[in-house]
Motif scaffolding. Structure first.
Motif, short mmCIF file in Angstrom:
data_model
loop_
_atom_site.label_atom_id
_atom_site.label_comp_id
_atom_site.label_asym_id
_atom_site.label_seq_id
_atom_site.Cartn_x
_atom_site.Cartn_y
_atom_site.Cartn_z
N SER A 150 0.55 -1.04 0.05
CA SER A 150 0.28 0.30 -0.27
C SER A 150 1.19 1.18 0.25
N LEU A 151 0.78 2.41 -0.77
CA LEU A 151 1.65 3.58 -1.21
C LEU A 151 0.33 4.86 -1.75
N SER A 152 0.86 5.63 -0.08
CA SER A 152 -0.06 6.79 -0.40
C SER A 152 0.61 8.00 -0.62
N LEU A 153 0.97 8.95 -1.67
CA LEU A 153 1.75 9.98 -2.04
C LEU A 153 0.58 11.09 -2.17
N ALA A 154 -0.60 11.02 -2.04
CA ALA A 154 -1.76 12.36 -2.29
C ALA A 154 -1.23 12.94 -0.95
N GLY A 155 -1.98 14.41 -2.23
CA GLY A 155 -1.90 15.58 -1.14
C GLY A 155 -1.01 16.36 -1.30
N ASN A 156 0.06 15.97 -2.33
CA ASN A 156 1.83 16.48 -2.03
C ASN A 156 1.41 17.47 -3.00
N HIS A 157 2.87 18.06 -3.42
CA HIS A 157 3.42 18.29 -4.58
C HIS A 157 4.28 17.71 -5.50
N PHE A 158 4.25 16.81 -5.27
CA PHE A 158 4.64 15.92 -6.54
C PHE A 158 4.68 16.31 -7.60
N SER A 159 5.58 16.24 -8.45
CA SER A 159 5.47 16.70 -10.21
C SER A 159 6.54 15.69 -10.93
N SER A 160 6.36 15.93 -12.36
CA SER A 160 6.54 15.41 -13.65
C SER A 160 5.83 14.40 -13.94
N GLU A 161 6.11 13.14 -14.53
CA GLU A 161 5.59 11.85 -15.18
C GLU A 161 5.45 11.23 -14.08
N ILE A 162 4.31 10.28 -14.15
CA ILE A 162 4.63 8.36 -13.25
C ILE A 162 5.55 7.95 -13.84
N PRO A 163 6.18 8.10 -13.37
CA PRO A 163 7.67 6.95 -13.76
C PRO A 163 7.10 5.52 -14.48
N ALA A 164 7.81 4.69 -15.48
CA ALA A 164 7.40 3.26 -15.69
C ALA A 164 7.90 2.09 -15.73
N SER A 165 8.89 2.95 -13.94
CA SER A 165 9.16 1.47 -13.09
C SER A 165 7.67 1.13 -12.29
N VAL A 166 6.64 1.50 -12.16
CA VAL A 166 5.69 1.83 -11.51
C VAL A 166 5.02 0.41 -11.76
N GLY A 167 5.03 -0.33 -12.64
CA GLY A 167 5.29 -1.32 -13.01
C GLY A 167 6.10 -2.57 -12.56
#
Length: 583
Positions: A150-167
């Motif tokens: 379980s990963l939650s980074l919601a409600g922050n200021h992260f930018s750029s693209e979602i990395p393909a490595s998420v897979g």
């Protein structure tokens, strides 16, 4: 007494070790203590919640927010949610080798995401939501993923693209990156996470189409892509997500018809596609989604009638089809939707009458404004005691307001404005004791304002303007002590302004213009402390303006009266006329 020398030496030594070496082997009890003390040194704790964290302790297991494994006293959980902590998430946490859950949500932490956190072999839950973390999500963060579920980074200021490595983080079951500044396209690699049950990417700046490959997400239960810039049609292969229960694609730019393959998603209980560019007719197969409880297709380009099959959705609680181009009559089959609580069919082109279910038992909110309904309002003997909101404004309804309206004992908001309703306002109106807003304006109503109106003691807004009401303003209206807005403009009211209006200490707006009122303005009205707008123009009032409060300090934006004394030839006293300077 603590030894500050030991603390300074420990922080210096441990920080140096972390900086110079990536070795995470060989956990010991002292590692947990030092790791947490180094973490504490990097943050500001305004409420001193971490005061119990003492570097002289042999074990951190009694510290605030810390949970240990009883067998070996190693830290397995750190939960410091909502403490207003600020500063950065340092490398001290990397020493907690047995850590399973790390939750630092609802703080003010800043800085980048430490890519090495996923190297903690036992870590399965990571929640950094609602902070001020920034920068790109490092690709290495997902490459090193070992047991994270379980990963939650919601409600922050992260930018750029979602990395393909998420897979590459194949253990993930829940992913929440919502409410950030992420951009670019959805990586197709996301669909490689076969164990994914929940994904929330809402509230970002993602663009492009949903990539193919959703058919591999056999375990997906919830997906939200709300409030992005996604385009194209819905992917046909979504039909293979057989366990999907929650689908929210609202506030994007999706287009086209709803794919017929969606009828296979029989576990769905929530669908929101509002504020897109979908078109075509609402499909008959929606009636096959028997578990559906919420359906929101509002603010799209759907056309044609509502299919009768909608009546098969007996678990339906809320349906919103507003702001489309739907037509035809309202389906009678919806009487089978016995759990229905909220209905919004506003801003369409529906015709005909209100079906019996619209005031049936159990419904709490009915909004069918801005349509072409053209028959009389019927309130049956079985009318519900739960209706709280009824908005039928901007239609072509005829006939009278039924006496049986008193049966709606829970009604709080009633809007029947801009129709062709005639007859008088029923005296039973005064029995609606929790009614807060009543708008009957712009109809063909006649007769007197019933004195029983004073029984509606919860009224905050009353608008009877633009009718043909006659007689005096009843003094009993002064019993509506919560009233903030009183609009009786454009009628044929006569007599004087009742001084009981001064009892309405919450009044902000009074509009009695365009009537035949006589006499003077009651001096007591000067005592109204919250009055912002007062319009009595185009009447036959005379006498002096009251002094005090609003009348001494009329702000220009609210100036609705011009004080002009005109000596009439028929009398020897000056008559005060009130005119709207904007008219």
């Amino acid at each position: 007494m603590k030894a500050p020398g030991r603390l300074l030496f420990s922080l210096f030594f441990f920080s140096s070790v972390l900086a110079d070496s990536g070795d995470l082997s060989g956990p010991s009890l002292n590692d947990d203590v030092l790791g947490l003390i180094v973490f504490k040194a990097d943050v500001f704790d305004p409420h001193s919640k971490l005061a119990s964290w003492n570097e002289n302790d042999d074990s951190p297991c009694s510290w605030y927010g810390v949970k240990c494994e009883p067998r070996n006293n190693l830290v397995v959980e750190l939960s410091l949610d909502g403490l207003d902590l600020s500063g950065k998430i340092g490398r001290g946490l990397l020493q907690l080798k047995s850590l399973r859950k790390l939750s630092l949500s609802r703080n003010n932490l800043t800085g980048p995401l430490n890519q090495d956190l996923t190297r903690l072999e036992s870590l399965h839950t990571l929640d950094f939501s609602e902070n001020a973390l920034s920068g790109a999500i490092p690709s290495e963060f997902f490459w090193q993923c070992r047991s994270l579920r379980s990963l939650s980074l919601a409600g922050n200021h992260f930018s750029s693209e979602i990395p393909a490595s998420v897979g590459d983080c194949l253990t993930l079951a829940s992913l929440n990156l919502s409410s950030n500044w992420l951009s670019g396209v959805l990586p197709a690699e996301l669909w490689s996470l076969y164990g994914l049950r929940t994904v929330d990417l809402s509230g970002n700046f993602l663009v492009g189409q949903i990539p193919k490959g959703m058919d591999r997400l056999f375990n997906l239960r919830t997906i939200s892509l709300r409030r992005n810039g996604l385009t194209g049609s819905l992917p046909i292969d979504i039909c293979h997500c057989f366990l999907l229960r929650f689908l929210d694609l609202s506030e994007n730019s999706f287009s086209g018809n709803l794919p017929e393959t969606m009828q296979r998603l029989t576990m769905l209980n929530y669908i929101s596609l509002r504020s897109n560019n979908f078109s075509g007719e609402i499909p008959m197969w929606l009636g096959d989604l028997k578990k559906l409880q919420v359906l929101d297709l509002s603010n799209n380009g759907f056309t044609g009638p509502i299919p009768e099959s909608i009546g098969s959705l007996q678990d339906m609680k809320k349906i919103d089809l507003s702001a489309n181009s739907l037509s035809g009559s309202l389906p009678k089959s919806m009487a089978n939707c016995t759990n229905l609580a909220e209905v919004n069919f506003s801003q369409n082109s529906f015709v005909g009458s209100l079906p019996s279910w619209s005031v049936g038992i159990g419904v709490q909110e009915i909004m069918i404004s801005k349509n072409n309904l053209d028959e009389v309002i019927k309130v049956s003997a079985a009318s519900n005691q739960t209706l709280q909101v009824l908005d039928l404004s901007w239609n072509m309804l005829t006939g009278v307001i039924p006496l049986e309206i008193e049966r709606m004992q829970r009604i709080q908001y009633l809007n029947l404005s801009r129709n062709f309703l005639s007859g008088s306002i029923p005296a039973t109106f005064g029995k609606l004791m929790i009614l807060e807003v009543a708008d009957l304006s712009s109809n063909l109503l006649t007769g007197h304002i019933p004195k029983e109106i004073g029984g509606a003691i919860s009224l905050k807004g009353l608008n009877l303007g633009n009718n043909s009401l006659t007689g005096e303003i009843p003094y009993q209206i002064g019993n509506c002590s919560s009233l903030t807005s009183l609009i009786l403009t454009q009628n044929n009211l006569s007599g004087s302004i009742p001084p009981t209006l001064a009892n309405l200490s919450s009044l902000q707006t009074i509009d009695l213009s365009l009537n035949g009122l006589t006499g003077s303005i009651p001096k007591q009205l000067s005592e109204l402390p919250h009055l912002l707008s007062f319009n009595v123009s185009h009447n036959l009032l005379s006498g002096e303006i009251p002094s005090g409060n609003f009348f001494n300090n009329i702000p220009l934006p609210a100036l609705l009266i011009i004080l002009t004394y005109v000596a009439l030839q028929s009398t020897d006293r000056a008559t005060l006329y009130f005119q709207n300077p904007l008219s």
